[in-house]
Design an enzyme around this catalytic site. Sequence first.
Site, PDB file in Angstrom:
ATOM      1  N   ARG A 171       2.185 -10.156  -2.955  1.00  0.00           N
ATOM      2  CA  ARG A 171       2.675 -11.741  -2.762  1.00  0.00           C
ATOM      3  C   ARG A 171       3.944 -11.978  -2.213  1.00  0.00           C
ATOM      4  O   ARG A 171       4.267 -12.872  -1.734  1.00  0.00           O
ATOM      5  CB  ARG A 171       2.260 -12.153  -4.038  1.00  0.00           C
TER       6      ARG A 171
ATOM      7  N   ASP B 191       1.743   1.032  -9.511  1.00  0.00           N
ATOM      8  CA  ASP B 191       0.269   0.781  -9.480  1.00  0.00           C
ATOM      9  C   ASP B 191       0.064  -0.899  -9.763  1.00  0.00           C
ATOM     10  O   ASP B 191      -0.591  -1.721  -9.318  1.00  0.00           O
ATOM     11  CB  ASP B 191      -0.701   1.320 -10.262  1.00  0.00           C
TER      12      ASP B 191
ATOM     13  N   ASP C 224       2.484  -3.470  -7.120  1.00  0.00           N
ATOM     14  CA  ASP C 224       1.916  -3.423  -5.744  1.00  0.00           C
ATOM     15  C   ASP C 224       1.370  -4.701  -5.413  1.00  0.00           C
ATOM     16  O   ASP C 224       1.474  -5.241  -4.164  1.00  0.00           O
ATOM     17  CB  ASP C 224       0.993  -2.186  -5.052  1.00  0.00           C
TER      18      ASP C 224
ATOM     19  N   ASP D 231      -5.826  -0.126  -3.682  1.00  0.00           N
ATOM     20  CA  ASP D 231      -5.470   0.119  -5.014  1.00  0.00           C
ATOM     21  C   ASP D 231      -6.478   0.720  -5.743  1.00  0.00           C
ATOM     22  O   ASP D 231      -6.349   1.584  -6.746  1.00  0.00           O
ATOM     23  CB  ASP D 231      -5.066  -1.396  -5.823  1.00  0.00           C
ATOM     24  N   HIS D 232      -7.847  -0.129  -5.888  1.00  0.00           N
ATOM     25  CA  HIS D 232      -9.100   0.501  -6.452  1.00  0.00           C
ATOM     26  C   HIS D 232      -9.166   1.812  -6.123  1.00  0.00           C
ATOM     27  O   HIS D 232      -9.652   2.736  -6.851  1.00  0.00           O
ATOM     28  CB  HIS D 232     -10.183  -0.476  -6.396  1.00  0.00           C
TER      29      HIS D 232
ATOM     30  N   ASN E 264       0.882  -1.196  -0.196  1.00  0.00           N
ATOM     31  CA  ASN E 264       0.026  -0.109   0.030  1.00  0.00           C
ATOM     32  C   ASN E 264       0.991   1.055  -0.070  1.00  0.00           C
ATOM     33  O   ASN E 264       0.413   2.332  -0.472  1.00  0.00           O
ATOM     34  CB  ASN E 264      -1.017   0.023   1.346  1.00  0.00           C
TER      35      ASN E 264
ATOM     36  N   ASP F 207      -6.921   4.349  -7.663  1.00  0.00           N
ATOM     37  CA  ASP F 207      -7.027   4.515  -9.239  1.00  0.00           C
ATOM     38  C   ASP F 207      -8.293   5.302  -9.261  1.00  0.00           C
ATOM     39  O   ASP F 207      -8.454   5.946 -10.410  1.00  0.00           O
ATOM     40  CB  ASP F 207      -7.376   2.938  -9.694  1.00  0.00           C
TER      41      ASP F 207
END
Length: 422
Positions: free
Chosen positions: A109, A101, A104, A122-123, A48, A126
């Site tokens: 992972r 973006d 990330d 993330d969304h 993040n 965006d």
Amino acid sequence: MGYISRPALVKLRDYKYSGTDKSITSRLILTPYWSWLVTLVPKTVAPNTITLTGLSLVFMNILTLLYYDPLYLAEKDGASGPPNWMYWVWGVSLFLYQSLDAIDGKQARRTGMAGPLGEMFDHGCDAINTSLEVVLASRALNLARSRWTVSSQLAAVANFYLTTWEEYHTGTLYLGVFNGPTEGILLIVGIYFITAIYGTTVWDKDVFETLGLTKIKILTDNLPHYRFNEAFMAFGAVGVAFNVVTSYTNVYKHEKAQGRSVLLPIIRLLPLVISCSLNVLWLSYPTYNDSQIIHSSIFVPFLFAWGLQFAHQVGLMILAHVTSQPFPIFDAMWLWTGLLAADLNAEWLFDKPPFFQTTPERRALAVYATLLISIVSYGRFVYLVINDITEFLGIACFTVRKRDKEGHWEDAKKVDAQKKDL
């Protein structure tokens, strides 16, 4: 905890991300680059943090715009013109935003931090970037205070909303052969670079004349004569139409296979329609083509407020998706925006003068108040959601840590290893 209900929080443990990327550019060119780039990031950096760093670059671009053209006039309306290096910076910053973006999730992972909070974060970034890039790209295209910028905003939010709406219903994030996060961003990066070289006025040139196609009668007689910036907007409209068809096709197939109504998802597009309609209505005083908000210094704050309201809507949709909750329909901001839109247009709606927005100063006060309310509303949503999810899942938002079974903060991978041993 308190914003998200306990049953919804429990559903977070069942969430699994699913995505499909058909972009040739992404698969053949960018993915190898992204896979290399993420190896340069220390595993102590939280996913993040990478996402927020990318968005911070876009905020810096906005600050340069407000510094060099605070009234958002553009050269066509008399702005002296910012230095060309600004557009180089915008292009590089946006490319870096795309890169950060993209990695990330890979970093999540690598660090054992993959989960629903990352997708929401993330969304959310965006969604905010979507409206910010409308403001920046419209400035680079020498459109600025124009209905074309509003059209660009409508196209951008519609595309993003449809993609998120599709993910809610199908459970999978579909990115097509030509999609916004990949080719769309690269296209805008190209616009910034071209503007840096030739200036914003290059976009006002006639397409046929510039390309030497005026002698081809079959083209000039049958196709509209667009300027380059107008042609770009027309291309965006085609993209929206294509996205509508492909998104609904995917949702239709999925809902039909599940034996559910194929019409209910269409009703769930109403939040987008209502929100956009109310904002456009507010802009339509005294007429849409001669809007006193569009052609004033409060146009950018208006777009910022609209963008935050949109980000809030998308955030609610993603939250419902990751917690398997009912689709969010109602938005309280509609009441505020609707009242102000009706007030300013009271003369033709009710044959009465506006009650509050009787002067330019009062219109500005209404817009800035809306921006402040939008900031507080969305900021509260983000804070409460992050707090609830991190507390419930025992994770940190901006550090690579998790709580062990005794409640102590430890390195995320160490905690995951202990769980496997058990």
